[in-house]
Write a protein that holds these residues in place. Structure first.
Motif, PDB file in Angstrom:
ATOM      1  N   ASN A  75      12.029 -61.556  -8.727  1.00 55.02           N
ATOM      2  CA  ASN A  75      12.647 -60.402  -8.080  1.00 55.02           C
ATOM      3  C   ASN A  75      11.562 -59.353  -7.578  1.00 55.02           C
ATOM      4  OD1 ASN A  75      14.731 -58.449  -7.658  1.00 55.02           O
ATOM      5  ND2 ASN A  75      14.824 -57.673  -9.735  1.00 55.02           N
ATOM      6  N   PRO A  76      11.080 -60.131  -6.444  1.00 52.98           N
ATOM      7  CA  PRO A  76      10.147 -59.388  -5.522  1.00 52.98           C
ATOM      8  C   PRO A  76      10.462 -57.911  -5.046  1.00 52.98           C
ATOM      9  CG  PRO A  76      10.828 -61.103  -4.214  1.00 52.98           C
ATOM     10  CD  PRO A  76      11.476 -61.368  -5.689  1.00 52.98           C
ATOM     11  N   ILE A  77      11.595 -57.700  -4.686  1.00 55.08           N
ATOM     12  CA  ILE A  77      12.054 -56.367  -4.242  1.00 55.08           C
ATOM     13  C   ILE A  77      11.669 -55.220  -5.327  1.00 55.08           C
ATOM     14  CG2 ILE A  77      14.467 -56.383  -5.163  1.00 55.08           C
ATOM     15  CD1 ILE A  77      14.339 -55.119  -2.032  1.00 55.08           C
ATOM     16  N   LYS A  78      11.514 -55.593  -6.588  1.00 54.69           N
ATOM     17  CA  LYS A  78      11.052 -54.552  -7.477  1.00 54.69           C
ATOM     18  C   LYS A  78       9.384 -54.364  -7.450  1.00 54.69           C
ATOM     19  CE  LYS A  78      14.048 -54.934 -11.652  1.00 54.69           C
ATOM     20  NZ  LYS A  78      14.385 -55.168 -12.948  1.00 54.69           N
ATOM     21  N   ALA A  79       8.815 -55.321  -6.939  1.00 54.37           N
ATOM     22  CA  ALA A  79       7.355 -55.023  -6.779  1.00 54.37           C
ATOM     23  C   ALA A  79       7.179 -54.209  -5.466  1.00 54.37           C
ATOM     24  CB  ALA A  79       6.635 -56.342  -6.717  1.00 54.37           C
ATOM     25  N   VAL A  80       8.226 -54.638  -4.623  1.00 47.87           N
ATOM     26  CA  VAL A  80       8.055 -53.609  -3.173  1.00 47.87           C
ATOM     27  C   VAL A  80       8.388 -52.271  -3.417  1.00 47.87           C
ATOM     28  CG1 VAL A  80       9.001 -53.307  -1.001  1.00 47.87           C
ATOM     29  CG2 VAL A  80       8.618 -55.563  -1.769  1.00 47.87           C
ATOM     30  N   MET A  81       9.452 -51.818  -4.572  1.00 49.12           N
ATOM     31  CA  MET A  81       9.902 -50.511  -4.575  1.00 49.12           C
ATOM     32  C   MET A  81       8.692 -49.884  -5.492  1.00 49.12           C
ATOM     33  SD  MET A  81      12.315 -50.496  -3.010  1.00 49.12           S
ATOM     34  CE  MET A  81      12.756 -48.760  -3.006  1.00 49.12           C
ATOM     35  N   GLN A  82       8.129 -50.555  -6.254  1.00 48.97           N
ATOM     36  CA  GLN A  82       6.948 -50.082  -6.997  1.00 48.97           C
ATOM     37  C   GLN A  82       5.831 -49.616  -6.197  1.00 48.97           C
ATOM     38  OE1 GLN A  82       4.021 -52.548  -9.179  1.00 48.97           O
ATOM     39  NE2 GLN A  82       3.990 -51.353 -10.998  1.00 48.97           N
ATOM     40  N   PHE A  83       5.387 -50.545  -5.248  1.00 46.05           N
ATOM     41  CA  PHE A  83       4.398 -49.997  -4.243  1.00 46.05           C
ATOM     42  C   PHE A  83       4.711 -48.880  -3.634  1.00 46.05           C
ATOM     43  CE2 PHE A  83       2.838 -50.571   0.161  1.00 46.05           C
ATOM     44  CZ  PHE A  83       1.488 -50.182  -0.421  1.00 46.05           C
ATOM     45  N   PHE A  84       6.015 -48.741  -2.944  1.00 48.84           N
ATOM     46  CA  PHE A  84       6.519 -47.630  -2.207  1.00 48.84           C
ATOM     47  C   PHE A  84       6.359 -46.485  -2.881  1.00 48.84           C
ATOM     48  CE2 PHE A  84       8.295 -50.676   1.130  1.00 48.84           C
ATOM     49  CZ  PHE A  84       7.242 -50.532   2.153  1.00 48.84           C
ATOM     50  N   GLY A 183      14.847 -69.391  -1.337  1.00 43.97           N
ATOM     51  CA  GLY A 183      15.068 -68.742  -2.638  1.00 43.97           C
ATOM     52  C   GLY A 183      15.043 -67.198  -2.566  1.00 43.97           C
ATOM     53  N   ARG A 184      14.849 -66.558  -1.066  1.00 45.91           N
ATOM     54  CA  ARG A 184      15.177 -65.211  -1.003  1.00 45.91           C
ATOM     55  C   ARG A 184      16.338 -65.116  -0.178  1.00 45.91           C
ATOM     56  NH1 ARG A 184      11.670 -64.819  -4.418  1.00 45.91           N
ATOM     57  NH2 ARG A 184       9.746 -65.120  -4.119  1.00 45.91           N
ATOM     58  N   SER A 185      16.840 -63.626  -0.306  1.00 45.02           N
ATOM     59  CA  SER A 185      18.202 -63.370   0.192  1.00 45.02           C
ATOM     60  C   SER A 185      17.915 -63.270   1.884  1.00 45.02           C
ATOM     61  CB  SER A 185      18.760 -62.198  -0.337  1.00 45.02           C
ATOM     62  OG  SER A 185      18.060 -60.816  -0.077  1.00 45.02           O
TER      63      SER A 185
END
Length: 224
Positions: A75-84, A183-185
């Motif tokens: 769920n890499p989107i979570k890592a992106v949101m954490q960074f931003f 594997g990515r949307s």
């Protein structure tokens, strides 16, 4: 402390707004071409610093990527949101090591960035070192014409913008050729690979257009 997302928005607004205002004060015009290239060159300057960080802190990026991949691999989107949403301290704002987080996070979408043997790694580190000064020069000289002739700046522009365009096209080809989108949307690939890299396709085309006119006419008329 302001978040990374807010800091980046403020940077882009100031990085575009100040040169556009200076251009208007100097020439009494708002040129869509100058606005576009002021936005791109100031953004590219920031990315150049990040790309220099990629080369300088690759071992740190690899270690951080392993941790992020374990935690957010599915769920890499979570890592992106954490960074931003990261609360940015003044020290971090001016730390290349801190901004290397961009790459450990982006590597969840494209692991080639934490691999110092890959094309993506070298094209970006090379871009960072080779386009940082030309980007600043363009940002300044589009408005203040006395420091360099339009023809010479146009020649520098053709080299700079062509390199950025070619690098981006080859990166996109390698990304899809190697099926890294698996594997990515579609939304994630469109946002984090398409939009971010798309800027380095569209704006270098505008830069090449401006450079051609500057070389042909030996004039800054294209921005007036």
């Amino acid at each position: 402390a302001m978040s990374v997302a807010v800091a980046l928005v403020v940077y882009v607004l100031l990085g575009t707004g100040v040169p556009v205002y200076a251009h208007w004060l100097s020439h009494g015009v708002v040129s869509p071409l100058q606005v576009s290239l002021a936005f791109f060159c100031s953004l590219n300057f920031l990315i150049c610093l990040w790309e220099i960080a990629l080369g300088k802190h690759i071992k740190h990026i690899q270690a951080e990527y392993k941790i992020l991949n374990k935690k957010y691999g599915n769920n890499p989107i979570k890592a992106v949101m954490q960074f931003f949403n990261w609360p940015l301290t003044t020290d971090q704002m001016f730390s290349l090591k801190f901004w290397s987080k961009v790459w450990s996070t982006y590597s969840l979408y494209d692991p080639s960035y934490q691999n110092n043997e890959s094309y993506g790694f070298f094209i970006d580190v090379g871009n960072g070192w080779s386009t940082i000064i030309p980007s600043l020069l363009w940002l300044y000289a589009m408005t203040f014409h006395g420091i360099i002739s339009a023809r010479i700046l146009g020649c520098i522009g053709i080299a700079k913008f062509w390199q950025e365009l070619y690098g981006t096209v080859m990166y996109a080809v390698s990304y899809f050729f190697n099926n890294r989108q698996k594997g990515r949307s579609t939304f994630e690939v469109a946002m984090f690979v398409g939009v971010s890299n798309g800027l380095w396709f569209v704006f270098p085309l505008l830069g090449l257009y401006a450079s051609y006119h500057m070389v042909e006419q030996d004039s800054y008329q294209v921005f007036l």
